[in-house]
Every structure is written in structure tokens, then in C-alpha cells.
Scaffold this active site. Structure first.
Site, PDB file in Angstrom:
ATOM      1  CB  CYS A 159       8.763   0.949  11.925  1.00 48.29           C
ATOM      2  SG  CYS A 159      10.277   0.633  12.827  1.00 48.29           S
ATOM      3  CB  SER A 509       9.656   5.680   1.238  1.00 44.29           C
ATOM      4  OG  SER A 509       8.449   5.407   1.909  1.00 44.29           O
TER       5      SER A 509
END
Length: 593
Positions: A159, A509
Site C-alpha cells: 500500500c 491521494s
């Protein structure tokens, strides 16, 4: 002073005053070279001689025999967990890496490190821990490998922050190392339309605007994420996996493989074998992570429309290797690199789609053939970038996912950096997939944290032409530079993605898109100009000159700055308290070392 015979079992009048590796390597080569396999250049400190009998006894308790103890020791760092789907499918890859190490006559030692889920903590106070986790991951991998004297490292991560954290540790340790990506998630599907996690964030905005109802939102929620793997677009995880290939620290072709694809098992096993070759040949990250390698990584990122977070993570990894990489460097490379890949969030396609036509290697080969990559850079295969790409065919007819260099999506790359009186240290804008006007001027609406801005968006009080300023969300001020996918998703869902600029000293993000400018520096918490913007001030974004300015004169700026007072943080202990004390500006990668 300790007699050296206690370490080596050999009679010698020399005494030991320090564990100097080079001295001992020479001494052991002379006295007992036959005892050790080639490549056991550091772990021998824990295994050889009379004095290490207790150490060997502890190893035997884990099932190791003489052959295992005499072999090179390889740390296998894993981010497997049940915190996030990005890492929940990593365990089989860890086992495959260990098989590769065993097959190549090495001894693997698996250990774990932490990760957090950005998507699950997004929009909450918990998101302040996201960027902090990168440092904890790097520190923990470094600590284990340093303490246990491992000869090599394979790091498996899945991640956003675990990938750069692992790469930072590899550079910092400078022992033979290979990076393995946990793999991308498969696309979800609803009524024949592909979905991914950003689809859900944007559906929230669509629900707020009345475009869809509760049932439609629920349907999107339940179909977007079908299983394990990292978020499927060219978001931060897939950007960082692509960087792994461009830097030369991952198995070629592995960046685009899905987590559930059996090729991922095979490439993980190959990584275990590759690290053993690196150990035997003494090829270390310092041989691979050169200035040119980082230039290759930036070139690939901007050609693929990668995440703005790369402007934090690449300088941070480079710093660990002693290479300086600035926001201006990233901008300059983007200005001479065409945007080739039509990838989400700004484009149409997912990593799954790219994988089907050749993956990251196809993009790299097109860049190499155009003279835009340094092909002579060494990689973990023991070959150069050019040699790794030798058999990749990039001369087929143009496809919709990756354009030819001669007919790119745009002549310049997907990231730009801006400077100006509102961002003297710079800031980052992702332009991939967008046609912004060359100049935008709008009134500021100022918010001192993300939650205040979200409340305004919920109330539909943000209008076309506004410039949202969200401050005190930087590395120190947040702390932790929260991502703002909840905000950007809501703005896009409300149809404001390109008619409203969102400017922050925080970050976004990799799934964010639209007119969003992040990493503004200096940040508000240290008295940067963003701290003195008032509601109604005119903000100018000039994409001809690549500048971000507040349209007030210098005297007024200085007057406001002279009366500014720092805010007291409520985070004065624990990991966030330590982070505030140590973290450096976003323009330097928000590093803590």
C-alpha cells in the site's frame, strides 16, 4: 579487549577493539574461508566461532541446521496484515520469496512491519498517521536487518506508504535488496462499468448533489472492491510499484501484476533468487540507486500520469541514498517528457488494463527508444535497463492505453511544480487528464483544517470560481499531511472538479484529480505565506509561468507575516509528537532524518 580466537576459533594474538567489517572479512578469508559460503559477509558475526554457540543454539530452536546457519541470511520484510486489502493478500508472496531464497542456498528470515489503510482512515483524524507510518516502516525494517546482521533483504509491501517506506529502508541499509509489490486489485464492476475505490468517494459527492440515491450509492459501495490488492488506478501504490521497476529494484514486469495473478507468485519466487545473486555478486542499492536511476523514475511517473505523492516519496528515497532530488528537478523532467498513458484517475484505464498490453515495461521501452531513459543503469537482475527491455516490442500500432511518443496525450508530463509568493518553496499540481486554463484568478475561501472545508462542501456553499485554501495540514501542522480524497471526491462528484481550485499545505491521494494543488511550502505551521491568506483575497494560478500567487503587495504580505503567531499543537507526545519535532518540509520529502 576480546581475543579474536573467541570469534573465529583460530589462534591469533590480535585483539578486538571494534567489529570492523572489512578487517574481519579479510581476517576470516585468510583463516577460515572454507567455512563460509560466498556472500555471508555480515551474518557471520552472529554465527561463527566458539563465542557464538549461544547464538547458534537460538537459531537451532527455529529448526535451522548447520547448512542453514552457514548460508547467507536474508531478511524477508512483510507488510501482510488484516488492516487493509492492499496487504491482506501478501502472505503467499512471502512464502514464494522464501522458496526462492532457499532454492538459491540462502536462509530466509521472515519478519513483519506495520501499515495503515489510507482509504479507511481518509477524512478522519486517523489520517494524520498515514505519512508518519512511512517513517515507522522504514525505521522498523532498518532496525531488524541492522540488529540481526542480515546479508540481504527482500521487502514485500502493498500500500501507499509501505512501498516507499520499504524502499527507503533498502537505500538506508545498503545491503543487497529486492523490492516486491503486493499487487494491484482487480477492477470491480456494476452494470458493465468498471469500478474502483475512487468511484465510491466520487459517488458520495454525486449523492450529496442528488444525482444518485441511497440504493445506487450502496450498490457502488458493494461492487467497487472485489478482493485483495492495492487500489487499481495509477494511484500512489501503483505509481510506487512502477517506480520500483524504473529504479531497477524490482523484477522486470512485476509492477502491473494483480495480487491474485499466479504470475505474482512466480515473480516473488524470482525475487528470492535474485537477492541471492546480488549477495554473491555484492551488488548493493548504492550501485543501482544513482542520480540517473531517479531521473528514470521521475520520467516514468510523469509519462504515466502518476501520483503527486511521488514528489514526496522519490526525494525521500533519494535522500537515503545521498542523492538530491528537488521539486524543480521533477518539473524540469516533466517539461521534456510526453504523457503517454491514459490512466485513472485523470484518464480511463486501470493497472489491470495496462498489464494486459505489456505493463510498465511497454511504457519504459517507448521512453527508452525515444532516448528519454538512461538505459545503462544497473538493476537487480545484474543487467541494465536496456538489457532488461531488449525483447519488449514497443513498435506495434498505437493503442488507447499507451500512446506512441510521436502522438502523445500531451507533449509534457503529468506533474508540474509551481512557485510564487504563496509557495516560495514550491507546490505540486497534477495536470494529467485535465485541460486547465493557462490562468485562473479566484477569491479565497479559507479553512484551517480539512473538516471545516468538508462541512462547507456538504452544505453546497462552494461555487464555481472559488479557491479553497486548506491550511495547517502540512507535515508539522497537521501533523502528517493528511490526504484529502474525501474532499476531492466530493468536489468531483458535485461537478466542481475543474471549476474550483483546492490549494493546501497538505497533500492528496493518488486517486485525487481535478484542480488540486498540494504540498504548498513553507507550510502554515511554520509561518509560510499560506498562513496569512484571508477570505476574499484574490489567488492567481498561472500555468504559463508556473506560479501560485496571492494578489496583494509585498508590504501587505510582510505586515501580515509580522503579526502571525504559531498555533500550539495538541499532539505533543507519542509518534505524532516525535514526528512534529523531526519532520522536514514537504519540498524535501517530509523526511525525518
Amino acid at each position: 579487549m576480546i581475543p579474536i580466537e573467541l570469534y573465529t576459533g583460530c589462534k591469533d594474538n590480535t585483539t578486538l577493539t571494534s567489529l570492523n567489517h572489512n578487517f574481519f572479512k579479510e581476517k576470516m578469508n585468510k583463516k577460515s574461508k572454507a567455512k563460509r559460503q560466498i556472500g555471508k559477509w555480515r551474518s557471520w558475526e552472529t554465527t561463527e566461532g566458539i563465542i557464538r554457540a549461544p547464538h547458534r543454539s537460538m537459531m537451532r530452536a527455529m529448526g535451522l541446521n548447520d547448512d542453514d546457519i552457514n548460508a547467507p541470511f536474508i531478511g524477508v520484510a512483510s507488510t501482510h496484515n488484516e488492516v487493509t486489502p492492499c496487504n491482506s493478500g501478501i502472505k503467499p508472496l512471502v512464502e514464494a520469496v522464501k522458496k526462492g531464497v532457499n532454492y538459491s542456498k540462502g536462509t530466509p528470515f521472515e519478519f513483519g512491519t506495520i501499515t495503515v489503510s489510507d482509504a479507511i482512515s481518509m477524512g478522519t483524524e486517523g489520517m494524520k498517521g498515514s505519512l508518519v507510518s512511512r517513517e515507522i516502516i522504514a525505521d522498523s525494517i532498518e532496525t531488524v536487518c541492522f540488529a540481526e546482521r542480515y546479508d540481504g533483504l527482500v521487502a514485500i509491501a502493498g500500500c501507499d506508504k509501505s512501498l516507499p517506506g520499504a524502499m527507503m529502508a533498502m537505500a538506508r541499509l545498503n545491503i543487497p535488496s529486492v523490492f516486491v509489490y503486493g499487487g494491484s486489485i482487480l477492477p470491480g464492476n456494476l452494470n458493465g462499468e468498471d469500478l474502483q475505490i475512487v468511484s465510491v468517494f466520487e459517488a458520495v459527492g454525486r449523492r450529496q448533489s442528488g444525482e444518485i440515491n441511497d440504493q445506487q450509492l450502496h450498490d457502488i459501495e458493494t461492487h467497487a472492491c472485489p478482493g485483495p490488492g492495492a487500489c487499481g488506478g495509477m494511484f500512489t501504490a501503483n505509481t510506487m510499484s512502477s517506480i520500483g521497476e524504473a529504479l531497477g529494484i524490482s523484477i522486470p514486469g512485476s509492477a502491473s501484476e494483480a495480487n491474485v495473478d499466479q504470475r505474482k507468485i512466480a515473480s516473488s519466487r524470482e525475487a528470492g533468487m535474485a537477492v541471492m545473486n546480488l549477495v554473491r555478486e555484492n551488488i548493493r542499492p548504492s550501485d543501482i540507486l544513482t542520480r540517473k536511476a531517479f531521473e528514470n523514475a521521475v520520467t516514468l511517473v510523469v509519462a504515466m500520469g502518476g501520483s503527486t505523492n511521488s514528489a514526496l516519496h522519490l526525494p525521500a528515497i533519494a535522500n537515503e541514498m545521498g542523492v538530491k532530488l528537488s521539486l524543480k528537478d521533477i518539473h524540469d523532467i516533466s517539461m521534456k517528457t510526453p504523457l503517454l498513458a491514459d490512466m485513472k484517475p485523470g484518464g480511463k484505464y486501470l493497472m489491470f488494463d495496462l498489464d494486459k498490453i505489456g505493463g510498465v515495461q511497454l511504457v519504459m521501452k517507448r521512453l527508452l527508444d525515444a532516448g528519454l531513459l538512461h538505459g545503462d543503469e544497473l538493476t537487480i537482475t545484474g543487467k541494465t535497463i536496456k538489457e532488461n527491455l531488449k525483447n519488449i516490442n514497443s513498435k506495434d500500432s498505437e493503442n488507447e492505453i499507451v500512446k506512441n511518443v510521436s502522438s502523445p496525450i500531451s507533449r509534457t508530463g503529468g506533474l508540474v511544480t509551481l512557485f510564487g509568493n504563496l509557495a516560495p518553496d514550491g507546490c505540486v499540481l497534477k495536470v494529467a487528464g485535465h485541460q486547465f486554463g493557462k490562468k485562473f484568478i479566484g477569491p479565497a475561501k479559507v479553512f484551517n483544517q480539512e473538516e471545516e472545508a468538508m462541512e462547507s462542501i456538504k452544505k453546497r456553499s462552494i461555487k464555481n470560481g472559488d479557491v479553497l485554501i486548506i491550511r495547517y495540514e502540512g507535515p508539522k501542522g497537521g501533523p502528517g499531511m493528511r490526504e484529502m480524497l474525501s474532499l476531492t471526491g466530493a468536489l468531483v462528484g458535485q461537478g466542481l472538479g475543474e471549476s474550483v481550485y483546492l490549494i493546501t499545505d497538505g497533500r492528496f491521494s493518488g486517486g485525487s484529480h481535478g484542480a488540486v494543488i498540494g504540498h504548498v511550502g513553507p507550510e502554515a505551521a511554520v509561518g509560510g505565506p499560506i498562513a496569512i491568506v484571508n477570505d476574499g483575497d484574490s489567488i492567481e494560478i498561472d500555468l504559463d509561468k508556473f506560479q501560485l500567487n496571492i494578489l496583494i503587495d509585498d508590504d501587505e504580505i510582510n505586515k501580515r507575516l509580522s503579526s502571525w503567531k504559531p498555533r500550539k499543537s495538541q499532539y505533543n507526545k507519542g509518534s505524532l509528537g516525535k514526528y512534529i519535532k523531526l519532520v522536514q518540509p514537504a519540498s524535501k520529502g517530509a523526511i525525518t532524518s
